[in-house]
Design an enzyme around this catalytic site. Sequence first.
Site, PDB file in Angstrom:
ATOM      1  N   SER A 569     132.367-100.657  65.178  1.00 44.10           N
ATOM      2  CA  SER A 569     131.635 -99.622  65.890  1.00 44.10           C
ATOM      3  C   SER A 569     131.761 -98.291  65.147  1.00 44.10           C
ATOM      4  CB  SER A 569     132.159 -99.538  67.334  1.00 44.10           C
ATOM      5  OG  SER A 569     131.243 -98.869  68.132  1.00 44.10           O
ATOM      6  N   ASP A 650     123.927-107.227  70.091  1.00 42.11           N
ATOM      7  CA  ASP A 650     124.506-105.886  70.103  1.00 42.11           C
ATOM      8  C   ASP A 650     123.389-104.865  70.247  1.00 42.11           C
ATOM      9  OD1 ASP A 650     125.904-103.606  69.921  1.00 42.11           O
ATOM     10  OD2 ASP A 650     126.677-103.922  67.897  1.00 42.11           O
ATOM     11  N   HIS A 682     128.228-106.394  71.218  1.00 44.76           N
ATOM     12  CA  HIS A 682     129.061-105.465  70.461  1.00 44.76           C
ATOM     13  C   HIS A 682     130.479-106.033  70.295  1.00 44.76           C
ATOM     14  CE1 HIS A 682     129.257-101.532  68.677  1.00 44.76           C
ATOM     15  NE2 HIS A 682     130.209-101.094  69.479  1.00 44.76           N
TER      16      HIS A 682
END
Length: 719
Positions: A569, A650, A682
Site C-alpha cells: 500500500s 483491490d 488490498h
Amino acid sequence: MALKFALASASVLLTGAHAMTVEDMLAAPRRSAAIVNPTGEWAAFSSSTYNWTTHKASTTWQLLNVASGNVTEAPFDSEVSEFVWIGPTDTSILYINGTNDNIPGGVTLYTADVADKEFSPTLVGSLNAPFTGLKAAKTESGDINFVVNTLAWWNGSAYNEETATKARSSGQVFDSNWIRHWNVYMTEQRYAVFGGVLSGSNGSLSLQGEPKNLLHGIKDYLTRPETPIVPGGDPGDYEISPDGKKVAFLTKAPELPKANYTAGYIYVVPHDASSAPVAINGPGSSRPEAAKGASISPRWSPDSTKVAYAQQDGISYESDRYKLYVASVDGNSSKITPIAENWDSSPSTILWISNGTDLWVISELHAAQRLWVVPANAEADFKPKNITGPQTSVADFALLPSGQALVSASSSWTSRIFYTVSAATTADTKVLLSAHTVDPELASLGPERTSNFWLPNEDGNLIQTFVYYPPNFTEEKQWPAILIPHGGPQVAMGDVWSTRWNLQLWAEQGFVVFVPQFTGTPSYSQNFTDAITNNWGGTPYRDLAMVWDHVEKNISYVDNERAACAGASFGGFMTNFIQGHDLGRKFKALVTHDGKTTQEGSYATEELYFIQHDQNGTIWDDYENYQTWNPVRDAKNWATPHFIIHNDLDYRVVFAEGMSAFNILQSLGVPSRFLHFPDEGHHVLNRENSKVWHDHIFNWMRYWVGLDEELISEGVIHQ
Ligand SMILES: *[C@@H]1O[C@H](CO)[C@@H](O)[C@H](O)[C@H]1NC(C)=O
Ligand SMILES: *[C@@H]1O[C@H](CO)[C@@H](O)[C@H](O)[C@H]1NC(C)=O
Ligand SMILES: *[C@@H]1O[C@H](CO)[C@@H](O)[C@H](O)[C@H]1NC(C)=O
Ligand SMILES: *[C@@H]1O[C@H](CO)[C@@H](O)[C@H](O)[C@H]1NC(C)=O
Ligand SMILES: *[C@@H]1O[C@H](CO)[C@@H](O)[C@H](O)[C@H]1NC(C)=O
Ligand SMILES: *[C@@H]1O[C@H](CO)[C@@H](O)[C@H](O)[C@H]1NC(C)=O
Ligand SMILES: *[C@@H]1O[C@H](CO)[C@@H](O)[C@H](O)[C@H]1NC(C)=O
Ligand SMILES: *[C@@H]1O[C@H](CO)[C@@H](O)[C@H](O)[C@H]1NC(C)=O
Ligand SMILES: *[C@@H]1O[C@H](CO)[C@@H](O)[C@H](O)[C@H]1NC(C)=O
Ligand SMILES: *[C@@H]1O[C@H](CO)[C@@H](O)[C@H](O)[C@H]1NC(C)=O
Ligand SMILES: *[C@@H]1O[C@H](CO)[C@@H](O)[C@H](O)[C@H]1NC(C)=O
Ligand SMILES: *[C@@H]1O[C@H](CO)[C@@H](O)[C@H](O)[C@H]1NC(C)=O
C-alpha cells in the site's frame, strides 16, 4: 513494573523449538477477543485453525475461567456464529445459529445455559436474512430487546441474497461517485441496524414480529445512510442502551458526498422505531463548533442517559485526531461535553465503568494500542495515564465487576494474550493465557526476539524503528536485512501480531527486519501525523534513508551487501519511489504489494478525500504538485530486481498500478516477477493464497541476497 510474560512453562517449550514456518503461522489458532459474562467469572472466545492435510479451517468456542486462567471447550460448536451473555442466569446466552431450516439464507436465534450439564438450546426466533452483530439488553418487563445488522433494500426490508430474484443482467449504472469501496461494488442494498424483541414470561422467549430497520426513518439524504460502515465496519458502530429502550449508531454524514468527505454522525433512535433517528452531533446540534468530522464508538452510560463517542474535527481528513465527547441524550435534544480535549491522542474503543464516573478507552501510543482511564467529566487539560505498556497492543477489553479490565491483546511474539489489569497498580496484572506458551507453532517466539531504537530526524523528531531478529540470532554474525516502509502512511506498524505482515515470520527467514515509524505515522503526536501533507516522498523518504544509513554505518551484525526492501500500500508506493532514488541502489531486491506507481491512479479509487488531503488539493488545481512524489516520474532509474504483487479486487489501489510497474520493469530489462490473485483485494486473506504469497516473496528476497539458490519455478506461467 512491566508485565511479566514468562510463564513457568515457557522456557521448557522454547528449548529446541523450530522456527515458525509460513504454514505454522497460517494454521495456528486465531483467537477472537474474550467475551465476558456478567459476573466476570467466565469469558468465551472463538479459535480458528487450519489443517494443511485437509485444507480446511475449523472454528471452536472455548471458555476461559477468569480466576484460574483454565481454558475448556465450550459446550457448543461453530454452528453458534456469535452470542451474548444474557438471560435468567449468569451463564445464560442468546446466540445466532448461522442456519435456518425454513428460510434459505436466513439464521435463527437460540437461548441456552452454558453451565447446563447437557447443553439444551431453545429455538426462540427465525430471522429471514443473514443477520449478524447481535447485541441485547434486558428490559424492565423481562423482555430481551436486541439489535442485529444486515443488508437492506431501499424500502427498508432486510435483503436475503438466496431468496431474492436475480437480475438478468449484471450491468450497474451510477450517477455519482463512490461506486465501489475496498473490494465491493455498491449495490442497491445498504447495511442497516434492525431492532427486535424477544418476549415471554416463565423463561420461554419468542420473537415478536419482524425486526425493524432502525435507519429507515432517516429522510432527506444526499447519500444513503449505512451502519455498519463497510467493509471494516463492525458492531462497534452501534449499541443498544442498557435499559433496552434506545439504540445509538453511526453513519456517514448523509448530506455530504462520500468520496470527498469523511464526516459522520452518531444517531439515537427508539428501539421500537417509534420515531425517526436524530443525529445528536449532526448539523444544528449542540456540538462544539469545530467538531464536524467522522464519529466512532457510540457507547451508552450505565444509566442509559448519556452516549460517549469520539469525533474528528476535519470533515475530509481521515487521519485527524479523534476527540472524546459525552452527549446527554434527552428526547431529541442533547448537551455535548468535550472530554480531555487537549489530550494529544486519538482514542477509539470506549467503555463506561459501572458507576458511570470514568471511561476506559483504547488509544495508540508509540505504535502500541494502550488502555487509558479518562474521567467522564475530565477537564480540557486532563492528561490520562496509560495503564498498559508497549509490550502488547490491545485489541479489545471488557470491564469486570472487580474493577479490573480483561484485556485481549497481541504482540509480534504472541497472536493472543489475555490478561487482567487494574487502573491503580500494575502489581496485580495477571496473564491468563498467551498463545506463545500453548501453541506449538509459536513456541520459538518470545519478547526477546524484538527491540526498538529511536533516532532524531531532520526536523528534530525522534523516529522509532522496530527490529525483529532471526532464529538463533547473535551479534557476532552478519545477517541479511530487510527495510519495511509501512502502509498508510497514517498507520503505525509496531510490535503486534498480524496474519498478513507478520514481521516475526519475515525474521524467521533469516533476516533482521527494520520497521521505521517515519514522519506521518500516527501515535507520536498529531503534528507528526499531519506532517505527511505534501510530503509523501519528502521527509518520510529521508527518514527511511536516515535509518538505513544508521543501520549501514553502526549496526555491525547487518550485512550491507545482502539487504532488501518490501512494502504494501503506501509502503508499496514508497518502495516504488525508492526504486527511482538513491536508496533503491542499496538493496538487492524490492517487493511491492498493492502499491501506487502513479499519483494519477489516486483518481481511479473511491476515497478522493485521502489524496486530496495528503496532496493538499485536487489534481486539477495543482497537477505539478501531484508530480513531485510521482514514482513513475523516475522510472528511468529503476534497476533493482523487483517483485510486484497486485490483486484484481483491490479497489483501494487499483490493479493497473501494479500492472504498469511490472510492464515498465520488464521493458527496462530489470529482473522482475508478477503475482496476482483474482479473488483477493488490498489484503490477501485466504490461507492458501497467503501461503503462495509468502512463499514467493520470501523466496524472491532470499534468492537475491544469496540465501536461496533458485527462484521458485513451479507453477510459473511461461509465455
Ligand atoms: C538454531 O540452533 C540450533 C542449535 O544449533 C539448531 O538445532 C537449529 O536448527 C537452529 N534453528 C534455526 C532456525 O536455524
Ligand atoms: C489434519 O487432518 C488430518 C486428516 O484428517 C489429521 O490426521 C490431522 O491430525 C489433522 N491435523 C491437525 C493438526 O489437527
Ligand atoms: C484447572 O484445571 C485443572 C486441570 O484441568 C484442574 O485440576 C483445576 O482444578 C482447575 N482449576 C480451577 C480453579 O478450576
Ligand atoms: C443450528 O440449527 C440447525 C437447524 O438449522 C440445527 O440442526 C442445529 O442443531 C443448531 N445448532 C445449534 C448449536 O443451535
Ligand atoms: C422491499 O423491496 C423488496 C425488493 O423489491 C421486496 O421484495 C420487498 O417486499 C419490499 N418490502 C416492502 C415492505 O415493501
Ligand atoms: C408458562 O409455561 C407453561 C409450561 O411450560 C406453559 O403452559 C404456559 O403457557 C407458559 N405461560 C406463558 C404466559 O407463556
Ligand atoms: C465533493 O464532491 C461533490 C460531488 O462529486 C462535488 O460537487 C463537490 O464540489 C466536491 N467538493 C469538494 C470540496 O471537492
Ligand atoms: C423527536 O423528533 C421526531 C421527529 O424527528 C418526533 O417524531 C419525536 O416525537 C421527537 N421526540 C421527542 C421526545 O421529542
Ligand atoms: C466509581 O467507581 C470508581 C472506580 O471504582 C471509584 O473510584 C469512584 O469513587 C466511584 N465513584 C462514585 C461516585 O461512586
Ligand atoms: C505507559 O507507557 C510508557 C511508555 O511506553 C511505559 O514505559 C509504561 O510502562 C506504561 N505504563 C504502564 C502502566 O504500563
Ligand atoms: C502543533 O503545531 C502547531 C502549529 O505549528 C502548534 O501551534 C502546536 O503547538 C503544535 N502542537 C503540539 C502539541 O506540539
Ligand atoms: C494547503 O493549502 C492551503 C490553501 O491552499 C494552504 O493555506 C496551506 O498552507 C496548505 N498546507 C500545506 C500543509 O501545504
